[in-house]
Design an enzyme around this catalytic site. Structure first.
Site, mmCIF file in Angstrom:
data_model
loop_
_atom_site.group_PDB
_atom_site.id
_atom_site.type_symbol
_atom_site.label_atom_id
_atom_site.label_comp_id
_atom_site.label_asym_id
_atom_site.label_seq_id
_atom_site.Cartn_x
_atom_site.Cartn_y
_atom_site.Cartn_z
ATOM 1 N N ASP A 67 29.618 141.742 62.276
ATOM 2 C CA ASP A 67 30.122 142.539 63.389
ATOM 3 C C ASP A 67 31.130 141.785 64.254
ATOM 4 O OD1 ASP A 67 28.112 140.818 64.333
ATOM 5 O OD2 ASP A 67 26.654 142.436 64.540
ATOM 6 N N ASN A 136 15.307 145.008 70.729
ATOM 7 C CA ASN A 136 15.081 146.448 70.504
ATOM 8 C C ASN A 136 15.035 146.795 69.016
ATOM 9 O OD1 ASN A 136 17.719 146.303 69.672
ATOM 10 N ND2 ASN A 136 18.553 147.665 71.237
ATOM 11 N N HIS A 138 17.369 146.028 66.693
ATOM 12 C CA HIS A 138 18.644 146.210 65.963
ATOM 13 C C HIS A 138 18.884 145.059 64.988
ATOM 14 C CE1 HIS A 138 20.969 144.015 69.418
ATOM 15 N NE2 HIS A 138 20.855 143.173 68.409
ATOM 16 N N GLU A 143 22.107 149.930 66.597
ATOM 17 C CA GLU A 143 21.152 150.117 67.682
ATOM 18 C C GLU A 143 20.133 151.201 67.293
ATOM 19 O OE1 GLU A 143 21.147 147.943 69.856
ATOM 20 O OE2 GLU A 143 23.011 147.676 70.979
HETATM 21 C C1 F6R Z 1 24.921 139.292 65.591
HETATM 22 C C2 F6R Z 1 24.047 140.426 65.303
HETATM 23 C C3 F6R Z 1 22.879 140.761 66.136
HETATM 24 C C4 F6R Z 1 22.038 139.548 66.518
HETATM 25 C C5 F6R Z 1 20.877 139.967 67.423
HETATM 26 C C6 F6R Z 1 20.026 138.789 67.854
HETATM 27 O O1 F6R Z 1 25.941 139.171 64.620
HETATM 28 O O2 F6R Z 1 24.354 141.123 64.387
HETATM 29 O O3 F6R Z 1 22.070 141.677 65.442
HETATM 30 O O4 F6R Z 1 21.554 138.945 65.365
HETATM 31 O O5 F6R Z 1 21.390 140.606 68.562
HETATM 32 O O6 F6R Z 1 20.787 137.970 68.692
HETATM 33 P P1 F6R Z 1 20.270 136.505 69.076
HETATM 34 O O7 F6R Z 1 20.230 135.739 67.833
HETATM 35 O O8 F6R Z 1 21.330 135.984 70.021
HETATM 36 O O9 F6R Z 1 18.943 136.691 69.721
#
Ligand code: F6R
Length: 260
Positions: A67, A136, A138, A143
């Site tokens: 992403d 959450n 994702h 989301e």
């Molecule tokens: C990032 C991504 C997100 C993160 C998730 C956890 O490329 O796709 O799904 O993996 O938000 O973020 P952290 O690792 O910062 O807790």
């Protein structure tokens, strides 16, 4: 799903790095799917160490990131481009021309997303997709309520996700509202998914994704339908799993040829 519980995030990341390294040794032209955020940082550090000290050669690999924020330039210090160069790409030997990260400044987003899907397909599909998970549930930036068969597209971040990355943008108001993200269907097409989660704050999302019902309300739960997902956790992230004792027993009793 295979659930591996390690005492801490460092040891968990070492297991994950061995899985990636073994894949690349077996298949030098592997297609690697990368994530950003705080979770994969110790994994990237370990891959850099392996490259420097144990000859891990990534020169023939191709990469696709999950992403990127819409509306910020790759040079923005909090872009996922900057993140990947700072933490991995500047320190290993992946060929620049084989690195793919969604372009947050693209003008025709739907056409661009179709091209991104096509590029993954033309590269032969993703061999291993690294994933973190949001509190959450994702994965990528799919989301809650994302279609379980979605493809790469634009998504609106939830307030929770924007709060999570607020520090890099001078507060939640500065965080871009939209991202381009691989879809859940795109992630599910990967030959292997490697989900990492560390810390107590991830325990509920992990338990819902791994042991709860498959539901678009917990996008990570779609991985229950994936034929080859490995979930690597520290003890805290595993603390709400009902069957933690069973997963630990299984891992401890793996035959040698199955060990990572
Ligand atoms: C990032 C991504 C997100 C993160 C998730 C956890 O490329 O796709 O799904 O993996 O938000 O973020 P952290 O690792 O910062 O807790």
């Amino acid at each position: 799903m295979e659930i591996i519980i390690q005492p801490d995030s460092l040891q968990a990341s070492q297991v994950a790095a061995r899985i990636v390294a073994r894949l690349v040794e077996d298949k030098p032209r592997a297609v690697l799917g990368f994530a950003t955020g705080s979770t994969p940082l110790p994994l990237y550090r370990e891959l850099v160490r392996m490259h420097r000290e144990s000859g891990l050669d990534l020169s023939a690999a191709t990469t696709f990131n999950l992403d990127e924020y819409v509306g910020i330039s790759p040079a923005h210090p909090s872009s996922y481009h900057s993140y990947m160069w700072a933490h991995l790409f500047s320190h290993v030997n992946i060929a620049k021309g084989r690195i793919n990260i969604p372009d947050g400044l693209t003008r025709d987003i739907p056409a661009y997303c179709r091209q991104y899907e096509q590029a993954i397909h033309s590269a032969g599909g993703i061999d291993i997709q690294i994933l973190g998970i949001g509190t959450n549930g994702h994965i990528g930036f799919n989301e809650p309520t994302s279609s379980l068969s979605s493809r790469t597209r634009i998504k609106t971040l939830t307030e929770e996700s924007r709060r999570h990355t607020a520090a890099g943008f001078g507060g939640p108001e500065g965080v871009p509202t939209h991202v381009i993200t691989m879809g859940l269907g795109t992630i599910m097409d990967s030959r292997m998914c490697l989900l990492l989660a560390f810390g107590k704050k991830k325990a509920r999302a992990v338990a819902r994704a791994v042991e709860g019902p498959v539901t678009a309300m917990v996008p990570g739960s779609v991985l229950q339908m994936h034929p080859r997902t490995v979930v690597v956790l520290d003890r805290e992230a595993a603390s709400e799993l009902e069957m933690a004792g069973y997963y630990t027993w299984v891992y401890d009793h793996k035959p040698d040829w199955q060990r990572y």
